[in-house]
Design a protein around this motif. Sequence first.
Motif, short mmCIF file in Angstrom:
data_model
loop_
_atom_site.label_atom_id
_atom_site.label_comp_id
_atom_site.label_asym_id
_atom_site.label_seq_id
_atom_site.Cartn_x
_atom_site.Cartn_y
_atom_site.Cartn_z
N LEU A 62 0.83 -1.20 0.00
CA LEU A 62 0.00 0.00 0.00
C LEU A 62 0.87 1.26 0.00
CD1 LEU A 62 -2.84 -1.06 2.48
CD2 LEU A 62 -3.01 -0.78 0.00
N LEU A 63 1.99 1.22 0.73
CA LEU A 63 2.94 2.34 0.72
C LEU A 63 3.52 2.52 -0.68
CD1 LEU A 63 4.89 1.80 4.07
CD2 LEU A 63 3.45 3.76 3.50
N ASP A 64 3.98 1.40 -1.26
CA ASP A 64 4.59 1.44 -2.60
C ASP A 64 3.64 2.04 -3.62
OD1 ASP A 64 6.90 0.33 -1.69
OD2 ASP A 64 6.49 -1.70 -2.40
N HIS A 65 2.36 1.71 -3.49
CA HIS A 65 1.38 2.16 -4.47
C HIS A 65 0.76 3.51 -4.10
CE1 HIS A 65 0.68 -2.19 -6.15
NE2 HIS A 65 1.93 -1.79 -6.24
N GLY A 66 1.19 4.06 -2.98
CA GLY A 66 0.73 5.40 -2.62
C GLY A 66 -0.70 5.47 -2.09
N LEU A 67 -1.21 4.36 -1.56
CA LEU A 67 -2.57 4.39 -1.01
C LEU A 67 -2.58 4.79 0.46
CD1 LEU A 67 -2.92 2.64 -3.63
CD2 LEU A 67 -4.85 1.58 -2.47
N ILE A 68 -1.44 4.56 1.12
CA ILE A 68 -1.27 5.05 2.49
C ILE A 68 0.09 5.72 2.58
CG2 ILE A 68 -2.69 3.22 3.49
CD1 ILE A 68 -0.16 1.83 4.42
N GLU A 69 0.29 6.49 3.67
CA GLU A 69 1.61 7.08 3.90
C GLU A 69 1.89 7.04 5.39
OE1 GLU A 69 1.19 10.98 2.37
OE2 GLU A 69 -0.34 11.60 3.82
N GLU A 70 3.17 7.06 5.73
CA GLU A 70 3.54 7.04 7.13
C GLU A 70 3.55 8.47 7.64
OE1 GLU A 70 7.06 4.82 7.87
OE2 GLU A 70 6.97 5.11 10.03
N CYS A 71 2.98 8.68 8.84
CA CYS A 71 3.04 10.01 9.42
C CYS A 71 4.16 10.02 10.45
CB CYS A 71 1.71 10.42 10.05
SG CYS A 71 0.53 9.10 10.36
N GLY A 72 5.18 10.78 10.17
CA GLY A 72 6.42 10.69 10.92
C GLY A 72 6.41 11.30 12.31
N GLU A 73 6.11 12.57 12.40
CA GLU A 73 6.36 13.31 13.63
C GLU A 73 5.26 13.19 14.68
OE1 GLU A 73 3.40 15.06 11.52
OE2 GLU A 73 5.31 14.30 10.80
N ARG A 74 4.40 12.18 14.47
CA ARG A 74 3.28 12.01 15.39
C ARG A 74 3.74 11.75 16.83
NH1 ARG A 74 -2.32 9.63 15.81
NH2 ARG A 74 -2.31 9.13 18.00
N VAL A 75 3.11 12.42 17.77
CA VAL A 75 3.39 12.18 19.18
C VAL A 75 2.12 11.76 19.90
CG1 VAL A 75 4.16 13.18 21.35
CG2 VAL A 75 5.25 13.88 19.21
#
Lengths: 122, 122
Positions: free
Chosen positions: A62-75
């Motif tokens: 899903l990441l590779d295909h751009g359907l989801i993305e990781e949210c980095g700076e989440r606390v």
Amino acid sequence: MPQSRTQDPRAAVPLPPAAFHVLLAIGAEERHGYAIMAEVKRITDGAVRMGPGTLYSTIKRLLDHGLIEECGERVDPLRTDQRRRYYRMTTLGRTIVASEAKRLQSMINKSGAGTWAPGEQH
Amino acid sequence: MPQSRTQDPRAAVPLPPAAFHVLLAIGAEERHGYAIMAEVKRITDGAVRMGPGTLYSTIKRLLDHGLIEECGERVDPLRTDQRRRYYRMTTLGRTIVASEAKRLQSMINKSGAGTWAPGEQH
DNA sequence: AACAACTATATCGTCTACTGATATATCACA
DNA sequence: TGTGATATATCAGTAGACGATATAGTTGTT
């Protein structure tokens, strides 16, 4: 370079079942993998139990295909677990999951499958 | 004798997508393979085009598991094509496809996926 | 009756996707 | 400090899906 499927939402439908489950589980939230597992189980009333193998390979796709993305700076306000990796749906992901839901809904409607059941089996 | 799955309908759910498509396409009718292909395409508005490879391997599996059965002595009033092999759903098949439809419907409902679409893409 | 186009079933090899097992590390709590 | 739950990651085995190809019966035309 697996962006080829992302040009036209229709090209990504039908979505593989596991991908559909993961997207529905994420929903409008920001969820990490382990929470997605639990949410899939909850949403399907325990009918679908997704193991780590299916989960993480699906997330990767899903990441590779751009359907989801990781949210980095989440606390996380309450607890900060450094292992957790949070994901959210992209606009493309929302488009595709809605398209798949619509397709399944239409299929169920046309078939009248809901009326076939010969009563609850005991 | 792969009757093991047939004890409890819940054990056969989730149904593989191709199997679900074939069962919905047969519906309450008696259909032969080639007609099932066309019906799958029609039901899904062309989104799913099932080739012979998927179709006949799926039919074989559904027969093995007792979800469909072949109706032998059927006579078509208008034309008699000796090649055609007609299938109908069994009671078990109807139970399982209804169970799968219910599961998908419930999942779609819980997710609110229908409301996510950021409008029609142009 | 010969031919072409369509209908229909079947099988094969390949690839994607799913699954369970296992590994490793972090966190919460006693 | 240790043990049980949480969390991510990877691997090998398998089931399912797909496209190509093969074969043959049916329909319609001339």
